[in-house]
Write an enzyme that holds these catalytic residues in place. Sequence first.
Site, PDB file in Angstrom:
ATOM      1  N   ASP A   6       0.853  -1.185   0.000  1.00 48.18           N
ATOM      2  CA  ASP A   6       0.000   0.000   0.000  1.00 48.18           C
ATOM      3  C   ASP A   6       0.898   1.247   0.000  1.00 48.18           C
ATOM      4  O   ASP A   6       1.832   1.345   0.780  1.00 48.18           O
ATOM      5  CB  ASP A   6      -0.848  -0.095   1.273  1.00 48.18           C
ATOM      6  CG  ASP A   6      -1.774   1.094   1.467  1.00 48.18           C
ATOM      7  OD1 ASP A   6      -2.882   0.866   1.959  1.00 48.18           O
ATOM      8  OD2 ASP A   6      -1.389   2.226   1.153  1.00 48.18           O
ATOM      9  N   ASP A 102      -4.040   2.539  -5.068  1.00 49.50           N
ATOM     10  CA  ASP A 102      -2.749   2.576  -4.377  1.00 49.50           C
ATOM     11  C   ASP A 102      -2.427   1.319  -3.575  1.00 49.50           C
ATOM     12  O   ASP A 102      -1.510   1.331  -2.768  1.00 49.50           O
ATOM     13  CB  ASP A 102      -2.683   3.795  -3.448  1.00 49.50           C
ATOM     14  CG  ASP A 102      -3.526   3.610  -2.207  1.00 49.50           C
ATOM     15  OD1 ASP A 102      -4.524   2.872  -2.279  1.00 49.50           O
ATOM     16  OD2 ASP A 102      -3.189   4.187  -1.173  1.00 49.50           O
ATOM     17  N   GLU A 103      -3.172   0.246  -3.758  1.00 45.06           N
ATOM     18  CA  GLU A 103      -2.818  -0.954  -3.007  1.00 45.06           C
ATOM     19  C   GLU A 103      -3.148  -2.245  -3.756  1.00 45.06           C
ATOM     20  O   GLU A 103      -4.069  -2.291  -4.559  1.00 45.06           O
ATOM     21  CB  GLU A 103      -3.471  -0.968  -1.629  1.00 45.06           C
ATOM     22  CG  GLU A 103      -4.968  -0.977  -1.648  1.00 45.06           C
ATOM     23  CD  GLU A 103      -5.546  -0.797  -0.252  1.00 45.06           C
ATOM     24  OE1 GLU A 103      -5.405  -1.707   0.573  1.00 45.06           O
ATOM     25  OE2 GLU A 103      -6.144   0.257  -0.001  1.00 45.06           O
TER      26      GLU A 103
END
Length: 424
Positions: A6, A102-103
Amino acid sequence: MIALVDCNSFYASCEQVFRPDLQGKPVVVLSNNDGCIIAANKEAKALTDIPMFEPVFKIKKLLEDNDVAFFSSNYTLYGEMSQRVMNILMDFSPAVEVYSIDESFLNLSGIKSINYRKYGLSIRNRILKNTGLPVGVGIAPTKVLAKVANKIAKKKSGLRNVFVIDTEEIREKALKNTNIKDVWGIGRAHVKSLKKIDVNTAYDFTQLPSSWVLKNMKIVGLRIWHELRGKSCLEINELPRSKKAIGTAKSFGERIENFDLISEACAYYIGEVSEVLRQQKSCASFVHVFLNTNYHSKTDKQYSNGITVTLPVPTNDTLVLTSFAHQALKEIYKPGYRYKKVGVNLSGLVPKKYIQGNLFAPVLPPNKDGLWEVIDHLNFKYGKSTIQSAHAGFPESRKKWELVKAHRSPRFTTQWNEILKIST
DNA sequence: TCTGGGGTCCTAGGACCC
DNA sequence: TCTGGGGTCCTAGGACCC
């Protein structure tokens, strides 16, 4: 074992990559219309209480006083930076689930004789080196535990942003140090009822009888309960499933009463969502249109309404969808209100290959797939709205309803004329 | 004056079927 | 007085995520 990778304060970090002068300084990123704060780096978070989702106008002075750099959101840039990170992750596992911008979850189970901590560190180092973005890595036997580990990796100093839960002792200790509100999947409503029965940590939660959890938090809660105890219930989904609904709704830059302008924004949004629809090779059976005034306002008259239209035959033709949306908007629009937002939502999405005809509908419209393929391609190559429906307006009128983005950074990675310049 | 946007999953309850 | 049993489909609304 599963790894959760992340990015730290992703949007703010993306801005910092291209602005080395901002290293170590507080940075925040604003929502559409520069309305509120949606991302803050650790310097900004540490600074004072800059609450996430706080309207900017309320804390403008605070930002200025502390010399906080602020940016309008630049999704073109973030999306492309995200691609770079995800491409690197594919090197570290054959099974990657891109969970959000974002992860990602990585399935590490097929990788033999591996030192998890070392592996996590090499993921982190490679991403930092190749993209400039800092990430945290949590590794554990289940997804929810990987989330817990990730949180610890970021919070605790000395771990170099990597944390592994691989023994019973570590798991128990990690859960005791995790506030129940920080558990993935447990939101505000459940936290409230859990606090009432004195459940404050993730560990407390795992000590509840499963019957209580099932009764009060249903199957979703029970899965989290099992996952925290080490039993995997949530799979890694490598293939992104096609969307079940595609919608967009944006607040106008200023309040609007005029029907034609609202209809123009509506047509523009239809253009956006139908392009996404064509990308996933689907057609929509329903189009939903809604309209509302500013519910924050204490002085404006309030009105909001929405309507769903069933299309005679599912379609992904922008012009057909625009025409139905326009009719729908006409039905719900009432003059005399200061409107803030119009939105559209396409649903009942079916694969294009399996369109069901309609015995009672007029003759099927001519197939325009080729036309749209060309238009989508031109818009990709020469930029958004190179070709669009005339109903969606011209740049001049668009200014009246378009989003405000007063502080957007250049699109460094996708526009030749905005590319980073280095002077010596 | 100014307050984001885009999603998913699950459940209860209504309506309906044989 | 006393009225079966086993299903499906759909929708609105809640809860949650980033």
